[in-house]
Write a protein that holds these residues in place. Structure first.
Motif, PDB file in Angstrom:
ATOM      1  N   ASP A 190      12.127 -26.949  15.053  1.00 24.78           N
ATOM      2  CA  ASP A 190      11.103 -26.147  15.746  1.00 24.78           C
ATOM      3  C   ASP A 190       9.914 -25.872  14.830  1.00 24.78           C
ATOM      4  O   ASP A 190       8.766 -25.827  15.279  1.00 24.78           O
ATOM      5  N   LYS A 215      21.177 -26.355  25.852  1.00 25.61           N
ATOM      6  CA  LYS A 215      20.073 -25.387  25.818  1.00 25.61           C
ATOM      7  C   LYS A 215      18.936 -25.886  26.712  1.00 25.61           C
ATOM      8  O   LYS A 215      17.899 -26.375  26.251  1.00 25.61           O
ATOM      9  N   SER A 217      16.856 -24.317  28.764  1.00 19.40           N
ATOM     10  CA  SER A 217      15.576 -23.597  28.703  1.00 19.40           C
ATOM     11  C   SER A 217      14.781 -24.013  27.474  1.00 19.40           C
ATOM     12  O   SER A 217      13.563 -24.188  27.526  1.00 19.40           O
ATOM     13  N   ALA A 218      15.490 -24.172  26.346  1.00 19.62           N
ATOM     14  CA  ALA A 218      14.813 -24.617  25.127  1.00 19.62           C
ATOM     15  C   ALA A 218      14.272 -26.035  25.292  1.00 19.62           C
ATOM     16  O   ALA A 218      13.224 -26.376  24.741  1.00 19.62           O
ATOM     17  N   VAL A 220      13.070 -27.302  28.058  1.00 21.81           N
ATOM     18  CA  VAL A 220      11.812 -27.176  28.803  1.00 21.81           C
ATOM     19  C   VAL A 220      10.687 -26.753  27.870  1.00 21.81           C
ATOM     20  O   VAL A 220       9.580 -27.302  27.907  1.00 21.81           O
ATOM     21  N   ASP A 221      10.972 -25.764  26.998  1.00 20.70           N
ATOM     22  CA  ASP A 221       9.952 -25.292  26.049  1.00 20.70           C
ATOM     23  C   ASP A 221       9.524 -26.418  25.106  1.00 20.70           C
ATOM     24  O   ASP A 221       8.334 -26.565  24.790  1.00 20.70           O
ATOM     25  N   LEU A 222      10.494 -27.205  24.645  1.00 24.12           N
ATOM     26  CA  LEU A 222      10.189 -28.325  23.744  1.00 24.12           C
ATOM     27  C   LEU A 222       9.292 -29.348  24.439  1.00 24.12           C
ATOM     28  O   LEU A 222       8.289 -29.803  23.874  1.00 24.12           O
ATOM     29  N   GLU A 224       7.379 -28.906  27.018  1.00 23.37           N
ATOM     30  CA  GLU A 224       6.072 -28.320  27.310  1.00 23.37           C
ATOM     31  C   GLU A 224       5.177 -28.362  26.073  1.00 23.37           C
ATOM     32  O   GLU A 224       4.003 -28.728  26.143  1.00 23.37           O
ATOM     33  N   ALA A 225       5.756 -28.011  24.912  1.00 20.32           N
ATOM     34  CA  ALA A 225       4.981 -28.031  23.669  1.00 20.32           C
ATOM     35  C   ALA A 225       4.602 -29.462  23.291  1.00 20.32           C
ATOM     36  O   ALA A 225       3.477 -29.728  22.853  1.00 20.32           O
ATOM     37  N   MET A 239      10.359 -32.748  31.834  1.00 23.28           N
ATOM     38  CA  MET A 239      10.326 -31.299  32.022  1.00 23.28           C
ATOM     39  C   MET A 239      10.594 -30.948  33.490  1.00 23.28           C
ATOM     40  O   MET A 239      11.377 -30.037  33.801  1.00 23.28           O
ATOM     41  N   GLU A 251       8.770 -23.580  39.572  1.00 18.84           N
ATOM     42  CA  GLU A 251       8.068 -24.049  38.371  1.00 18.84           C
ATOM     43  C   GLU A 251       7.840 -25.557  38.421  1.00 18.84           C
ATOM     44  O   GLU A 251       6.779 -26.052  38.034  1.00 18.84           O
TER      45      GLU A 251
END
Length: 639
Positions: A190, A215, A217-218, A220-222, A224-225, A239, A251
């Motif tokens: 990260d 994980k 949710s993580a 999705v965050d990855l 997205e970033a 995503m 979403e």
């Protein structure tokens, strides 16, 4: 002397600059918890170091040796430089900086054990503690096999550099891979990924770790970033797919709403979101697709195909035909979609009584699937009354599949799978044969001019169909779809108790069984109403028909269900309500339906609507000149 003095000043300036840089505040990272942990280790490290003993110093010798070592190093005389650096350290053995310089040079020579001894000794000395010193200790402990110590000094080094030393951070990640500390590795990646612009190899490793650790949710965050960093639309698609798996449909739809390009990624995003929406509300999925197609102009052959199917379900047949034809012509490299499009076109043609087109499209569907639609093609021949052609095709196919065996040389697992597929095909053809028998029998039963021999043949056809279905159930007693056809056929054969017992069994099956419950409810309900054995039977039948209507929405079968409901109300003596329901039916769709005219004529007569009833019964007599109800009506009128 001037040259040597100048070199001394330059080196001194470099040392001062190095010290200044190492003490300058660095950019604050998001690893505050880790920094707190590292700070605790720093205190522990400091506490474990005894006060440095007082070493004899010869600073002049130390400085001269150090400067000569640096000068020789720049000229490539590495061995001499190493010897002079050792001399400098021996002259100033309390110098932490020189101690680590010596340890580093020994490590570069490959003598890791000796390097570790010198580094440990240097670490006990006072002086400015640099990230690269901790890094050296970490690497040496890794080679020594001391995982806990290596971890400690990796963290101290990273804390000292405020997590800005990317090389050290990467080395720490390699160490974590070795010790299989996945949780810490995720944290390190990260920190590392944004600094390397989400480098594909590291990104995929982090992705794999998060998948392995569930994980979502993580993930999705990855993604997205990563997408924000390099605009890789494959990440956007992933995503959306993960959001759909997490049931975060709103979403996922929000992302799909931003998609405006007619490419493969956009197509997959829209199809995924559309399918997720359809699980709860098919009409909403249709509206979503229409908006993307017509308003946002996102158009691909597959989306055109889906739109055509939705329009067919919504009975917007003219538009459905346009889009299904267009999709079938453009999806030549995807035979499954082509075959499905032609199947739908064949069904539309049958609903419009366009027998020629129905056969043409059914043949195209079979051709696109390389013979995979033979059951449907045979059924189509049966629907349009080409019974001899249907039977000839099925006879040929049954002869092949009943004796089929896997090719010689195929492994046992593959052979077993092939036999299962052959068995499925054989079952499909036998089922099609049985159903076509019932089509032919029904045509004869509707024929007012049918002779006794024809009626006898119709009875035999239904009995043959029954034998086919019984043989299918012997092979698979859990086949509820076959029981549906059996129940309907038994009712037509007048074996009502057997038929109704089967219907009751079918209604107890779970919704997940794949059965067409509205059709089952309507058929069974109408049978109870039409037989009119008791008021309780009529009430039961009417309730079943209403359930069928509630489940149907605007499907093509709705008008037939409305007719059943009206007939139930008529049986209960609720003539006005029955007539109101009949008015909901589009008469254009019932011009050739004798049952519709029989029902509306009876309801109109019951309401005293003689002119309307006369017209309805005349239409019924054109369809069936010997219909007893119509003849009775006109006979009563003459009296």
């Amino acid at each position: 002397m001037k040259g040597l003095f100048g070199t001394f000043l330059t080196l001194a300036a470099c040392v001062l600059l190095m010290d200044a840089c190492s003490s300058a505040p660095a950019k604050k990272s998001d690893s505050s918890a880790s920094e707190a942990s590292a700070a605790a280790m720093q205190k522990e490290d400091d506490a474990s170091e005894p006060d440095s003993p007082q070493y004899p110093q010869n600073l002049d010798v130390a400085h001269a040796a150090y400067l000569q070592a640096v000068n020789l190093e720049m000229r490539g005389a590495h061995d001499m430089a190493d010897a002079l650096m050792m001399q400098a350290y021996e002259a100033d053995p309390g110098n932490r900086y020189l101690g680590f310089e010596v340890a580093d040079r020994i490590a570069m020579r490959g003598d890791d054990s000796l390097a570790l001894v010198y580094a440990q000794q240097a670490n006990r000395l006072k002086g400015k503690k640099l990230a690269r010193q901790y890094a050296l200790l970490a690497h040496l402990y890794v080679k020594d096999g001391s995982a806990d110590s290596a971890r400690k000094y990796f963290n101290l080094g990273l804390d000292s550099s405020h997590y800005q030393d990317m090389a050290l951070l990467y080395d720490y990640s390699l160490f974590l891979e070795i010790v299989k500390d996945k949780k810490e590795l995720v944290r390190v990646y990260d920190l590392l990924l944004p600094q390397v612009n989400y480098m594909p190899s590291l990104f995929q490793r982090q992705f794999a770790l998060l998948v392995e650790m569930n994980k979502d949710s993580a993930l999705v965050d990855l993604l997205e970033a990563g997408y924000a960093a390099n605009r890789d639309r494959a990440m956007l698609l992933q995503m959306v797919q993960i959001l759909i798996l997490q049931k975060r449909i709103a979403e996922a739809r929000a992302i799909a709403d931003t998609v405006m390009s007619s490419d493969e990624v956009a197509e997959k995003i829209i199809v995924g979101v559309m399918t997720a929406i359809a699980e709860k509300n098919r009409d909403s999925a249709h509206q979503f697709l229409k908006h993307k197609y017509y308003t946002d102009s996102v158009r691909t052959p597959i989306l055109t195909n889906f739109l055509g199917h939705y329009e067919y379900i919504a009975m917007n047949l003219d538009s459905a035909k346009v889009h299904l034809k267009q999709a079938a012509e453009q999806l030549g490299s995807q035979p499954v979609y082509v075959a499905n499009a032609y199947r739908a076109l064949a069904s539309i043609a049958l609903s419009e009584d366009d027998k020629k087109s129905a056969v043409l499209y059914a043949e195209k569907a079979d051709s696109a699937s390389m013979g995979g639609e033979k059951p449907m093609l045979a059924m189509t021949y049966g629907y349009v009354g080409e019974y001899r052609k249907a039977y000839a095709m099925l006879d040929s196919l049954l002869a092949v599949w009943s004796k089929w065996n896997p090719p010689v040389g195929v492994d046992s697992a593959s052979a077993n799978e092939m036999r299962k597929q052959a068995s499925r095909m054989h079952r499909q053809f036998r089922n099609a044969y049985a159903r076509i028998y019932t089509f032919e029998a029904s045509d004869i039963e509707k024929n007012a001019s049918a002779t006794d021999s024809m009626k006898s043949y119709a009875k035999e056809a239904r009995e043959r169909a029954e034998l086919f279905w019984e043989s299918l159930l012997l092979a698979d007693s859990s086949d509820m779809g076959t029981r549906v056809y059996m129940a309907m056929n038994l009712e037509r054969m007048g074996r009502y108790d057997e038929s109704f017992a089967l219907f009751e069994l079918l209604l107890k099956q779970p919704e997940s069984s794949g059965l067409d419950f509205p059709e089952i409810m309507n058929y069974y309900g109408y049978s109870l109403i039409d037989m009119n054995r008791s008021a309780a039977d009529v009430d039961r039948g009417l309730a079943l028909v209403q359930k069928a209507l509630d489940k149907t929405g605007k499907a093509p079968a709705r008008e037939a269900y409305l007719d059943s409901k009206a007939w139930g109300l008529y049986r209960k003596g609720l003539y006005k309500q029955a007539y109101d329901v009949m008015l909901l039916i589009d008469v254009k769709n019932m011009l050739e339906d004798a049952v519709y005219w029989e029902h509306i004529g009876a309801i109109q007569a019951a309401l005293g609507m003689k002119a309307e009833a006369t017209k309805s019964y005349k239409t019924l007599l054109k369809l069936n000149p010997n219909h007893p109800d119509a003849k009775a009506f006109f006979s009563g009128k003459k009296q």
